[in-house]
Design an enzyme around this catalytic site. Structure first.
Site, PDB file in Angstrom:
ATOM      1  N   LYS A 175      55.569  27.295  14.853  1.00 33.36           N
ATOM      2  CA  LYS A 175      55.891  28.377  15.797  1.00 33.36           C
ATOM      3  C   LYS A 175      54.570  28.868  16.391  1.00 33.36           C
ATOM      4  O   LYS A 175      53.783  29.518  15.714  1.00 33.36           O
ATOM      5  CB  LYS A 175      56.586  29.546  15.091  1.00 33.36           C
ATOM      6  CG  LYS A 175      57.015  30.620  16.072  1.00 33.36           C
ATOM      7  CD  LYS A 175      57.132  32.005  15.457  1.00 33.36           C
ATOM      8  CE  LYS A 175      55.926  32.878  15.718  1.00 33.36           C
ATOM      9  NZ  LYS A 175      55.587  33.202  17.104  1.00 33.36           N
ATOM     10  N   GLU A 250      45.584  33.197   6.332  1.00 35.19           N
ATOM     11  CA  GLU A 250      44.239  33.418   6.872  1.00 35.19           C
ATOM     12  C   GLU A 250      44.355  34.638   7.773  1.00 35.19           C
ATOM     13  O   GLU A 250      44.973  34.563   8.830  1.00 35.19           O
ATOM     14  CB  GLU A 250      43.832  32.160   7.650  1.00 35.19           C
ATOM     15  CG  GLU A 250      42.540  32.271   8.375  1.00 35.19           C
ATOM     16  CD  GLU A 250      41.434  32.613   7.434  1.00 35.19           C
ATOM     17  OE1 GLU A 250      40.740  33.597   7.698  1.00 35.19           O
ATOM     18  OE2 GLU A 250      41.286  31.925   6.400  1.00 35.19           O
ATOM     19  N   CYS A 284      38.587  35.750  14.127  1.00 32.81           N
ATOM     20  CA  CYS A 284      38.598  36.307  12.761  1.00 32.81           C
ATOM     21  C   CYS A 284      37.172  36.415  12.260  1.00 32.81           C
ATOM     22  O   CYS A 284      36.872  37.231  11.404  1.00 32.81           O
ATOM     23  CB  CYS A 284      39.339  35.413  11.785  1.00 32.81           C
ATOM     24  SG  CYS A 284      40.885  34.848  12.376  1.00 32.81           S
ATOM     25  N   GLU A 386      39.507  46.316  11.361  1.00 30.75           N
ATOM     26  CA  GLU A 386      39.331  45.206  12.306  1.00 30.75           C
ATOM     27  C   GLU A 386      39.785  45.653  13.691  1.00 30.75           C
ATOM     28  O   GLU A 386      40.870  46.193  13.858  1.00 30.75           O
ATOM     29  CB  GLU A 386      40.168  44.007  11.855  1.00 30.75           C
ATOM     30  CG  GLU A 386      39.949  42.800  12.741  1.00 30.75           C
ATOM     31  CD  GLU A 386      40.636  41.542  12.227  1.00 30.75           C
ATOM     32  OE1 GLU A 386      41.800  41.631  11.807  1.00 30.75           O
ATOM     33  OE2 GLU A 386      40.000  40.464  12.268  1.00 30.75           O
TER      34      GLU A 386
END
Ligand code: UN1
Length: 496
Positions: A175, A250, A284, A386
């Site tokens: 997906k 992750e 990331c 973040e």
């Protein structure tokens, strides 16, 4: 008329989605529609998993070196289509062409590396404690693997998952992120051209709720590999935990670069600019924090502001652009909200940028100025959370020990960097920084595919992508004992 894209299920292109359609637009120019995609749901997930399960019966029996040859051909095709893919990626994701070329190259590297694994996939051969008996271990495929991939590396990250899964003999239902499905669909056509049998790679486009959740919950999906936000990753972990599935996560990062007083400042500056503003900070691994030794802090901050101010922001298709847009309007609003929070933090100073770019050539895109906060301390939210945008927080420390303490003050632990000429400090940093990746005299971004990729603490759940270590996610170990003594030999008992 915008191009119609299709799901790919059992080798068939299926235009209609049970939940309607959705549009994929260029974040640098909202009038540029890349395509219309099927909005799918449980029905398509079921069909795709059924196809993958069927294909698994024969794919798992294809010798691994032969599977590797198909990957090798896929790598060759990625080379052939590199420029075309890079342009498509820049249109749908926004990052500059140099970076999307790198993204495709990362896919090529993974294809060739994993093609080679088809002839390695090492196991152990060990002596047995009983006479006339042999012991060895082999990797076996897991079955149907579900993959949920992000928009920031539209090709590289899918290839990190798909190639190792396929070489191990698994089949895939993927997906893609709704912001960047075109690259993942195009990747399917390339795999088909490379000779991958129908049903081994299936693409189902749609939202996390309508496609991602049923994919994770499907009883025939044996493993799920996810890259994306911490909140979505935690939901996936819950589903997979409840259903006892293998799951690789992750997730976030809050990566920092340390610059010590003995560092080569020009080099450290290049690293900071690339790490913080490359991909508009949407990696990331992006450098979100800069930790400066007090002796060089004032000078380095001046150099940094001057250089960041001159970065050319714009449409990534223009070769002169150095920083593209952010992925969409929602992301733009979220980042601006963090900038507002930063401005309200007691003691933090906004020393560059902070505003959206909305006029003239920016009018139809989601752009934000390169932004820098100074005097950020661990008391502040922008130190910890973040942001996933072009926002850099600078902190000043008075010693190496304090720098290490600051870098480890994070809920995440993906990437990290230190600029120093002192070899002893470099090795202490390698030992003491809590992160999956540490760079010495290099920025926090730019991992190569032949070393493990992943992080500690809140970044992940202990798995690694890339290198041979990713095979642990996509295979199960089988231990094999061959007793050629012709009699019952009892391990641990018949030891005399
Ligand atoms: C990511 O940000 O999700 O190391 C992946 C890097 C790239 C991969 C980043 N090779 O920056």
């Amino acid at each position: 008329m915008a191009k119609r894209f299709c799901n790919l299920i059992n080798g068939e292109r299926i235009k209609e989605g049970s939940q309607g359609t959705f549009k994929n637009i260029n974040p640098a120019d909202r009038s540029d529609v890349i395509g219309i995609f099927p909005k799918s749901g449980k029905a398509e997930v079921n069909a795709a998993v059924r196809a993958a399960k069927k294909a698994f019966e024969s794919w798992r029996l294809v010798p691994a070196p032969k599977r590797g040859e198909i990957l090798k051909r896929a790598g060759d095709l990625l080379v052939k289509y590199k420029e075309q893919l890079a342009e498509l990626e820049t249109r749908e994701m926004g990052k500059i062409l140099d970076e999307t070329r790198g993204d495709v190259q990362e896919g090529i590297d993974t294809a060739y590396y994993m093609a080679g694994e088809g002839r390695r996939m090492f196991g152990d051969t060990v002596p047995c404690e009983l006479p006339n008996k042999s012991g060895f271990s082999i990797r076996q495929p897991v079955g149907v693997c579900g993959m949920i991939t992000p928009w920031n590396f539209p090709l590289a990250i899918p290839t990190w998952k798909v190639f190792p899964a396929l070489v191990c003999g698994n089949t895939v239902v993927i997906k893609p992120a709704t912001d960047t499905p075109a690259t993942v669909v195009r990747f399917g056509e390339i795999l088909e051209e490379a000779g991958l049998p129908a049903g081994c790679y299936n693409v189902v486009c749609g939202s996390g709720g309508q496609v991602g959740v049923p994919l994770c919950e499907h009883p025939d999906v044996r493993a799920v590999s996810f890259t994306g936000s911490t909140s979505v990753g935690s939901q996936i972990a819950e589903i997979c935990g409840r259903l006892n599935k293998k799951v690789s996560l992750e997730m976030g990062g809050k990566n920092a670069q340390i610059v010590m007083d003995d560092a080569d400042l020009d080099l450290a500056l290049q690293g900071a600019l690339w790490g913080a503003f490359g991909t508009s900070g949407q990696r990331c691994t992006a450098t979100s924090r800069l930790i400066l030794h007090k002796k060089i802090a004032a000078k380095f901050t001046r150099m940094l502001v001057r250089a960041a101010k001159s970065l050319r922001v714009g449409n990534g298709l223009n070769p002169k652009t150095q920083m593209g847009p952010v992925i969409n309007k929602t992301a733009q609003a979220d980042i601006l909200e963090y900038i507002r929070i930063g401005q309200e933090e007691d003691g933090a100073d906004l020393i560059l940028g902070g505003k959206p770019l909305r006029r003239g050539r920016y009018a139809r895109g989601s752009f934000i100025e390169p932004t820098i906060f100074n005097n950020v301390t661990p008391k502040m939210r922008i130190f910890w959370e973040e942001i996933f945008g072009p926002v850099l927080s600078v902190s000043v420390v008075s010693s190496f020990d304090q720098a290490i303490k600051y870098i480890n003050q994070s809920h995440f632990g993906l990437s990290s960097s230190i600029y120093t000429k002192d070899v002893n400090r470099a090795f202490q940093a390698i030992r003491d920084i809590e992160a999956g990746i540490t760079y010495i005299n290099g920025p926090t971004i730019g991992a190569e595919i032949q070393l493990p990729f992943g992080g500690v603490k809140g970044t992940g759940n202990g798995h690694r992508e890339s290198s041979h270590t990713v095979l642990d996610m996509f295979s199960e170990w089988k231990s094999v004992y061959v007793d050629f003594s012709g009699k019952l030999q009892r391990a641990q008992i018949d030891t005399e």
